[in-house]
Design a protein around this motif. Structure first.
Motif, PDB file in Angstrom:
ATOM      1  N   GLN A   1     -10.253 -16.503  28.923  1.00 22.49           N
ATOM      2  CA  GLN A   1      -9.038 -16.209  28.181  1.00 22.49           C
ATOM      3  C   GLN A   1      -9.052 -14.720  27.828  1.00 22.49           C
ATOM      4  O   GLN A   1     -10.008 -14.222  27.238  1.00 22.49           O
ATOM      5  CB  GLN A   1      -8.966 -17.066  26.920  1.00 22.49           C
ATOM      6  N   GLU A   2      -7.990 -14.009  28.237  1.00 19.49           N
ATOM      7  CA  GLU A   2      -7.899 -12.562  28.063  1.00 19.49           C
ATOM      8  C   GLU A   2      -6.507 -12.203  27.549  1.00 19.49           C
ATOM      9  O   GLU A   2      -5.569 -12.982  27.684  1.00 19.49           O
ATOM     10  CB  GLU A   2      -8.096 -11.841  29.408  1.00 19.49           C
ATOM     11  N   VAL A   3      -6.383 -10.989  26.997  1.00 18.00           N
ATOM     12  CA  VAL A   3      -5.081 -10.470  26.606  1.00 18.00           C
ATOM     13  C   VAL A   3      -4.621  -9.506  27.691  1.00 18.00           C
ATOM     14  O   VAL A   3      -5.269  -8.495  27.953  1.00 18.00           O
ATOM     15  CB  VAL A   3      -5.134  -9.750  25.240  1.00 18.00           C
ATOM     16  N   VAL A   4      -3.516  -9.842  28.347  1.00 19.58           N
ATOM     17  CA  VAL A   4      -2.914  -8.972  29.354  1.00 19.58           C
ATOM     18  C   VAL A   4      -1.814  -8.187  28.644  1.00 19.58           C
ATOM     19  O   VAL A   4      -0.902  -8.780  28.063  1.00 19.58           O
ATOM     20  CB  VAL A   4      -2.338  -9.777  30.536  1.00 19.58           C
TER      21      VAL A   4
ATOM     22  N   ILE B   1      -2.450  -5.326  36.756  1.00 18.15           N
ATOM     23  CA  ILE B   1      -2.404  -5.789  35.377  1.00 18.15           C
ATOM     24  C   ILE B   1      -3.423  -4.995  34.573  1.00 18.15           C
ATOM     25  O   ILE B   1      -4.405  -4.491  35.119  1.00 18.15           O
ATOM     26  CB  ILE B   1      -2.672  -7.310  35.236  1.00 18.15           C
ATOM     27  N   HIS B   2      -3.148  -4.857  33.286  1.00 20.66           N
ATOM     28  CA  HIS B   2      -4.074  -4.197  32.366  1.00 20.66           C
ATOM     29  C   HIS B   2      -4.546  -5.248  31.373  1.00 20.66           C
ATOM     30  O   HIS B   2      -3.728  -5.935  30.754  1.00 20.66           O
ATOM     31  CB  HIS B   2      -3.394  -3.047  31.630  1.00 20.66           C
ATOM     32  N   ILE B   3      -5.865  -5.355  31.251  1.00 22.40           N
ATOM     33  CA  ILE B   3      -6.481  -6.376  30.408  1.00 22.40           C
ATOM     34  C   ILE B   3      -7.196  -5.693  29.259  1.00 22.40           C
ATOM     35  O   ILE B   3      -7.983  -4.757  29.460  1.00 22.40           O
ATOM     36  CB  ILE B   3      -7.485  -7.214  31.223  1.00 22.40           C
ATOM     37  N   LEU B   4      -6.946  -6.159  28.046  1.00 26.50           N
ATOM     38  CA  LEU B   4      -7.596  -5.627  26.855  1.00 26.50           C
ATOM     39  C   LEU B   4      -8.971  -6.261  26.723  1.00 26.50           C
ATOM     40  O   LEU B   4      -9.107  -7.483  26.760  1.00 26.50           O
ATOM     41  CB  LEU B   4      -6.744  -5.950  25.622  1.00 26.50           C
ATOM     42  N   SER B   5     -10.003  -5.425  26.570  1.00 24.45           N
ATOM     43  CA  SER B   5     -11.366  -5.955  26.463  1.00 24.45           C
ATOM     44  C   SER B   5     -11.628  -6.488  25.057  1.00 24.45           C
ATOM     45  O   SER B   5     -10.863  -6.248  24.127  1.00 24.45           O
ATOM     46  CB  SER B   5     -12.380  -4.856  26.767  1.00 24.45           C
ATOM     47  N   LYS B   6     -12.721  -7.189  24.923  1.00 27.73           N
ATOM     48  CA  LYS B   6     -13.186  -7.580  23.598  1.00 27.73           C
ATOM     49  C   LYS B   6     -13.580  -6.320  22.843  1.00 27.73           C
ATOM     50  O   LYS B   6     -13.918  -5.302  23.443  1.00 27.73           O
ATOM     51  CB  LYS B   6     -14.409  -8.506  23.702  1.00 27.73           C
ATOM     52  N   LYS B   7     -13.566  -6.370  21.532  1.00 26.61           N
ATOM     53  CA  LYS B   7     -13.935  -5.205  20.739  1.00 26.61           C
ATOM     54  C   LYS B   7     -15.379  -4.826  21.031  1.00 26.61           C
ATOM     55  O   LYS B   7     -16.250  -5.681  21.127  1.00 26.61           O
ATOM     56  CB  LYS B   7     -13.748  -5.471  19.251  1.00 26.61           C
ATOM     57  N   GLN B   8     -15.606  -3.515  21.167  1.00 29.23           N
ATOM     58  CA  GLN B   8     -16.926  -3.013  21.516  1.00 29.23           C
ATOM     59  C   GLN B   8     -17.358  -1.932  20.537  1.00 29.23           C
ATOM     60  O   GLN B   8     -16.538  -1.197  20.024  1.00 29.23           O
ATOM     61  CB  GLN B   8     -16.903  -2.386  22.903  1.00 29.23           C
ATOM     62  N   ALA B   9     -18.632  -1.836  20.332  1.00 29.12           N
ATOM     63  CA  ALA B   9     -19.231  -0.718  19.621  1.00 29.12           C
ATOM     64  C   ALA B   9     -20.357  -0.220  20.522  1.00 29.12           C
ATOM     65  O   ALA B   9     -21.317  -0.933  20.776  1.00 29.12           O
ATOM     66  CB  ALA B   9     -19.771  -1.150  18.264  1.00 29.12           C
TER      67      ALA B   9
ATOM     68  N   ASN C   1     -16.002   3.076  19.519  1.00 25.98           N
ATOM     69  CA  ASN C   1     -15.700   1.771  18.964  1.00 25.98           C
ATOM     70  C   ASN C   1     -14.258   1.434  19.327  1.00 25.98           C
ATOM     71  O   ASN C   1     -13.418   2.315  19.366  1.00 25.98           O
ATOM     72  CB  ASN C   1     -15.858   1.813  17.442  1.00 25.98           C
ATOM     73  N   GLY C   2     -13.989   0.185  19.607  1.00 28.58           N
ATOM     74  CA  GLY C   2     -12.624  -0.231  19.897  1.00 28.58           C
ATOM     75  C   GLY C   2     -12.528  -1.076  21.140  1.00 28.58           C
ATOM     76  O   GLY C   2     -13.464  -1.780  21.500  1.00 28.58           O
ATOM     77  N   HIS C   3     -11.395  -0.983  21.804  1.00 32.48           N
ATOM     78  CA  HIS C   3     -11.118  -1.794  22.978  1.00 32.48           C
ATOM     79  C   HIS C   3     -10.889  -0.912  24.191  1.00 32.48           C
ATOM     80  O   HIS C   3     -10.112   0.027  24.136  1.00 32.48           O
ATOM     81  CB  HIS C   3      -9.858  -2.645  22.761  1.00 32.48           C
ATOM     82  N   LYS C   4     -11.551  -1.232  25.277  1.00 30.29           N
ATOM     83  CA  LYS C   4     -11.273  -0.572  26.545  1.00 30.29           C
ATOM     84  C   LYS C   4     -10.202  -1.378  27.267  1.00 30.29           C
ATOM     85  O   LYS C   4      -9.984  -2.550  26.973  1.00 30.29           O
ATOM     86  CB  LYS C   4     -12.523  -0.496  27.411  1.00 30.29           C
ATOM     87  N   ILE C   5      -9.543  -0.733  28.220  1.00 31.90           N
ATOM     88  CA  ILE C   5      -8.523  -1.409  29.013  1.00 31.90           C
ATOM     89  C   ILE C   5      -8.960  -1.392  30.467  1.00 31.90           C
ATOM     90  O   ILE C   5      -9.264  -0.340  31.018  1.00 31.90           O
ATOM     91  CB  ILE C   5      -7.159  -0.711  28.859  1.00 31.90           C
ATOM     92  N   ALA C   6      -9.001  -2.575  31.065  1.00 27.66           N
ATOM     93  CA  ALA C   6      -9.327  -2.680  32.487  1.00 27.66           C
ATOM     94  C   ALA C   6      -8.026  -2.700  33.268  1.00 27.66           C
ATOM     95  O   ALA C   6      -7.128  -3.501  32.985  1.00 27.66           O
ATOM     96  CB  ALA C   6     -10.118  -3.957  32.751  1.00 27.66           C
TER      97      ALA C   6
ATOM     98  N   PHE D   1      -7.200 -16.373  19.050  1.00 30.03           N
ATOM     99  CA  PHE D   1      -7.883 -15.483  19.980  1.00 30.03           C
ATOM    100  C   PHE D   1      -8.817 -14.496  19.284  1.00 30.03           C
ATOM    101  O   PHE D   1      -9.888 -14.242  19.736  1.00 30.03           O
ATOM    102  CB  PHE D   1      -6.869 -14.726  20.843  1.00 30.03           C
ATOM    103  N   GLY D   2      -8.360 -13.934  18.208  1.00 31.35           N
ATOM    104  CA  GLY D   2      -9.143 -12.894  17.550  1.00 31.35           C
ATOM    105  C   GLY D   2     -10.328 -13.464  16.793  1.00 31.35           C
ATOM    106  O   GLY D   2     -10.396 -14.624  16.464  1.00 31.35           O
ATOM    107  N   ARG D   3     -11.251 -12.607  16.575  1.00 31.98           N
ATOM    108  CA  ARG D   3     -12.446 -12.874  15.754  1.00 31.98           C
ATOM    109  C   ARG D   3     -13.200 -14.055  16.212  1.00 31.98           C
ATOM    110  O   ARG D   3     -13.270 -15.100  16.082  1.00 31.98           O
ATOM    111  CB  ARG D   3     -12.077 -12.938  14.304  1.00 31.98           C
TER     112      ARG D   3
END
Length: 113
Positions: free
Chosen positions: A4-7, A28-36, A45-50, A111-113
């Motif tokens: 399950q991803e956020v497009v 398509i651009h997919i929002l990654s899980k939050k990263q540090a 820190n934040g979200h990368k976009i694939a 989806f979050g947290r």
């Protein structure tokens, strides 16, 4: 494998390949899980976009429905002697109506947290 991803973006476009043939593709651009992350140069820190190239029909199917939480079915394939995961199918689960996530309580709960 299905994840399950956020497009957040989908588009189709045409280009001519090396032989001059018109090719239709999707992206398509997919929002990654939050990263540090930290490395020798600093901390991020934040979200990368694939940004992922997908079949034309797959992108065309979800245009107008994104941003959305989607089930993405991946297949493992070999590209330049490396194994990579490429989206094989995308199914929209829930459209995200607002750019303000505070207005999207269902999104935060599911989806979050």
């Amino acid at each position: 494998m299905i994840r399950q991803e956020v497009v957040i973006f989908a588009r189709t476009y045409d280009f001519k390949n090396d032989e001059g043939k018109l090719v239709q593709v999707g992206e398509i651009h997919i929002l990654s899980k939050k990263q540090a992350l930290s490395n020798g140069n600093g901390v991020s820190n934040g979200h990368k976009i694939a940004q992922v190239e997908v079949p034309f029909e797959l992108a065309q199917k979800i245009i107008g429905q994104v941003p959305a939480v989607c089930d993405i079915e991946y297949e493992i394939t070999v590209v330049n002697k490396a194994l990579v995961l490429l989206p094989k199918n995308v199914q929209v689960i829930k459209e995200i109506e607002s750019l303000n996530l505070l207005e999207e309580p269902d999104y935060i709960r599911t989806f979050g947290r």
